[in-house]
Design an enzyme around this catalytic site. Structure first.
Site, PDB file in Angstrom:
ATOM      1  N   ASP A  73      -2.535   5.630  -5.795  1.00  0.00           N
ATOM      2  CA  ASP A  73      -2.552   4.858  -4.553  1.00  0.00           C
ATOM      3  C   ASP A  73      -2.796   3.383  -4.839  1.00  0.00           C
ATOM      4  O   ASP A  73      -3.870   2.993  -5.313  1.00  0.00           O
ATOM      5  CB  ASP A  73      -3.649   5.383  -3.615  1.00  0.00           C
ATOM      6  CG  ASP A  73      -3.731   4.590  -2.315  1.00  0.00           C
ATOM      7  OD1 ASP A  73      -4.839   4.388  -1.817  1.00  0.00           O
ATOM      8  OD2 ASP A  73      -2.667   4.159  -1.831  1.00  0.00           O
ATOM      9  N   ASP A 127       0.829  -1.199   0.000  1.00  0.00           N
ATOM     10  CA  ASP A 127       0.000   0.000   0.000  1.00  0.00           C
ATOM     11  C   ASP A 127       0.866   1.252   0.000  1.00  0.00           C
ATOM     12  O   ASP A 127       1.574   1.526   0.962  1.00  0.00           O
ATOM     13  CB  ASP A 127      -0.922   0.000   1.215  1.00  0.00           C
ATOM     14  CG  ASP A 127      -1.850   1.195   1.217  1.00  0.00           C
ATOM     15  OD1 ASP A 127      -2.256   1.629   0.134  1.00  0.00           O
ATOM     16  OD2 ASP A 127      -2.167   1.699   2.306  1.00  0.00           O
TER      17      ASP A 127
END
Length: 648
Positions: free
Chosen positions: A311, A115
């Site tokens: 992201d 992430d």
């Protein structure tokens, strides 16, 4: 994860972190109490959508640094190893991609979600009674001979007993993670050139929501912030300030990840990523083209709030309201042969089309190409798999994987946009590269050998795995891992020389200059602390002090000095005979008393008071003289009182 319509994810960092450079404990404590919503959670049917937090990191550093970017550029230019790691799972089926990380000695394996919007790496702790059942057993600190807790200090939030540093993450959909911070050896798998390294990570004591129910064990934070695994490795100088992700395509899954630099393909497309523009990985998106025609939008549309954010922890893509409307209309106008139908979930107004081929490799024959144009004029061409997902109830039907970002003007590009795309986050040069490829064949396409480095003949692991075990972690931290919880006041080391001190003494100044030159510091910073002489040998203890204008040695400078001392990269002329450097050590700046800390202020104030006092005294003296002169003056014709003669 229950899907709330266009719910945004608010990350509240209640406590801490540990930020900056050299060390086994280097992290920035991040407190983010006013983040505005950025990420949307869009989930269709039974598909799991993973949305991870993006947050700003700007506070409380374990090691102070004038400029993190400067620190990165100051590192020596040499070829560093990287950690090649496979990715597992599928973006739309699982909602995320995971990689495998081994922690401890002997190593314990974990499946972690990669992430780029998170900075903390965390796994469930064995003591956690409120953690879900995940893919692998919980981390057992007592079974690792190299585990160390991050002890409570003034730069972190502490547990109730004020023994250990803690962290906590909360998300708007009511999922959360909290626990303590520990430090141990982390290994990156059998494809990694990078040997095991010590790193700080979170050991969870509580999980709620999706973090509790997900199959993956935890999170691997790749964002900006010193608890980020990337920042920790860069700060130690073991990898270049870069990493890459390559997500598998539709119906394929998997992929690859590289921690560290790679040689970019010649046709890789780059976009500028301004670290000062926002705390997230952003790109300067200017236009979107559908079927070769630009959407009728101002470039400013993609620069609202946080700009255009990339992201990896977000599944889909989200555009500002006007951009989404234009994109949807442009796509719809190109699909004359298809029928628009309802989405798989009646609770959401998904834009779906039926009548296409069920073979995803044939989608480009039906759906138009989409291009993203960056500020430098370079263009990333996306195939239909980068903006579509399969309709789960109708064969040959697909839905737009790009949605409206509510009323938020931020453009958020999730993993769907970069499927079968190598994305290189070149943080050192503040740019992000894109290269369309087949991520399942990445190493072959990059002409990189997939042969793993030699492995030990045996390896003990706590967690069983079908993956090959990583190289055996060292039993103790490398000696040049400097504690990052303190500021460095001076670095000391011993030097033994095969020269009599009587012969060496006249050349001490010359020797000092050579040492300063080799360590790249000012001569005034090098001090001879003491010496001993025995026979024809001399032993000198040296100290490197901060520059005259500084209270402590800069992180990058200290890292460079320690590396040179540890790796014997200090070279002296032959006239000094044979020599050896050993037993380097670091010390914090000496504690100063209140008087010492405020000496300058006290002296300055005293001088000002003395000057003011003298000035006031001088003015008073002049005034008195003037008054006296006025009193003594008498006119010639003025009456003088008669005075009585005194008897003799």
């Amino acid at each position: 994860m229950a899907r709330a319509p266009f719910a945004t994810v608010l990350m509240i960092l209640l406590s801490f972190s540990v930020e900056s450079c050299l060390s086994i404990l280097h992290q920035n404590l991040m407190i983010n109490t006013n983040n505005t919503p950025l990420i949307l959670n869009h989930r269709l049917d039974t598909t799991t959508t993973m949305v991870m937090p993006l947050y700003f990191n700007d506070n409380n550093k374990f090691i102070n640094s004038a400029s993190k970017h400067t620190r990165r550029h100051l590192q020596t230019r040499r070829r560093r190893p990287n950690a090649r790691m496979p990715l597992h799972d599928d973006l739309l089926i699982n909602g995320y991609y995971t990689t495998r990380l081994w922690i401890g000695t002997p190593p314990q394996r974990f499946a972690l979600i990669v992430d780029t919007g998170s900075t903390v790496t965390y796994v469930p702790c064995a003591t956690c009674e409120k953690c879900g059942k995940h893919q692998d057993p919980k981390f057992q600190p007592e079974l690792s001979s190299t585990y160390q807790p991050v002890k409570c200090n003034i730069d972190c939030s502490c547990d109730n007993d004020r023994v250990q540093c803690v962290y906590e993450r909360q998300y708007a959909e009511m999922s959360s993670s909290s626990g303590v911070l520990g430090e141990d050896i982390v290994s990156f798998g059998n494809q990694s050139e990078l040997p095991p390294q010590r790193a700080v990570f979170g050991c969870e004591n509580m999980e709620t929501g999706d973090l509790y129910s997900q199959h993956a064990d935890g999170i691997m934070g790749l964002g900006h912030g010193d608890l980020s695994i990337v920042d920790q490795l860069v700060d130690k100088g073991v990898i270049s300030d870069s990493f890459s992700l390559c997500y598998g395509g539709m119906d394929v899954g998997g992929g690859a990840m590289v921690l560290g630099g790679i040689i970019p393909p010649s046709d890789m497309v780059f976009a500028r990523s301004d670290a000062d523009r926002s705390p997230y990985y952003n790109i300067d998106l200017k236009e979107i083209h559908v079927a070769g025609k630009a959407l009728p939008l101002s470039p400013k549309v993609f620069d609202g709030k946080h700009g255009t954010v990339l992201d990896s922890g977000t599944t889909y893509a989200y555009l500002p309201e006007s951009a989404f409307a234009a994109f949807k209309d442009a796509i719809t106008k190109e699909l004359h042969s298809l029928k628009q139908i309802k989405g798989p979930d009646p609770n959401y107004h998904d834009v779906c089309f039926s009548g296409s081929s069920s073979d995803s490799s044939q989608l480009s024959k039906t759906f138009p190409s989409v291009d993203m144009v960056f500020g430098n004029g370079q263009k990333l061409s996306m195939s239909p798999e980068n903006y579509l997902f399969r309709h789960s109830k109708v064969r040959g039907a697909y839905c737009l994987g790009i949605f409206q970002n509510g009323k938020d003007p931020t453009t958020l590009l999730g993993g769907i946009v970069v499927r079968n795309t190598l994305v290189t986050y070149d943080r050192e040069h503040e740019k992000i590269g894109f290269w369309k490829t087949n991520c399942s064949e990445l190493w072959e396409r990059l002409h990189i050998s997939t042969s793993p480095p030699p492995l030990p003949t045996s390896s003990n692991t706590t967690n069983t795995s079908t993956d090959m075990a990583p190289r055996l972690a060292p039993s103790e931290p490398p000696k040049y891992d400097t504690p990052g919880a303190i500021k460095i006041g001076l670095i000391t080391f011993y030097m033994s020389l095969s020269v009599k001190y009587s012969d060496l003494k006249p050349h001490i100044s010359e020797l000092t200059e050579f040492i300063a030159k080799e360590l790249a510091v000012n001569v005034s910073q090098v001090h001879l602390m003491n010496f001993t002489s025995k026979g024809n040998d001399s032993l000198i203890r040296w100290a490197i002090f901060p520059a005259e204008s500084d209270d402590y040695i800069a992180n990058a400078t200290a890292m460079d000095i320690i590396a040179k001392l540890n790796e014997s990269r200090v070279h002296l002329p032959d006239s000094f005979g044979s020599y050896k450097l050993f037993e380097w050590n670091i010390e914090p700046p000496p504690k100063r008393t209140w008087w010492q800390q405020h000496l300058v202020i006290i002296v300055s104030t005293s001088i000002v008071m003395i000057v003011l006092g003298l000035l006031a005294s001088g003015l008073w003296f002049l005034w008195r003289r003037r008054e006296q002169s006025l009193v003594s003056y008498k006119p010639v014709d003025s009456a003088v009182p008669e005075q009585e003669l005194q008897p003799i």
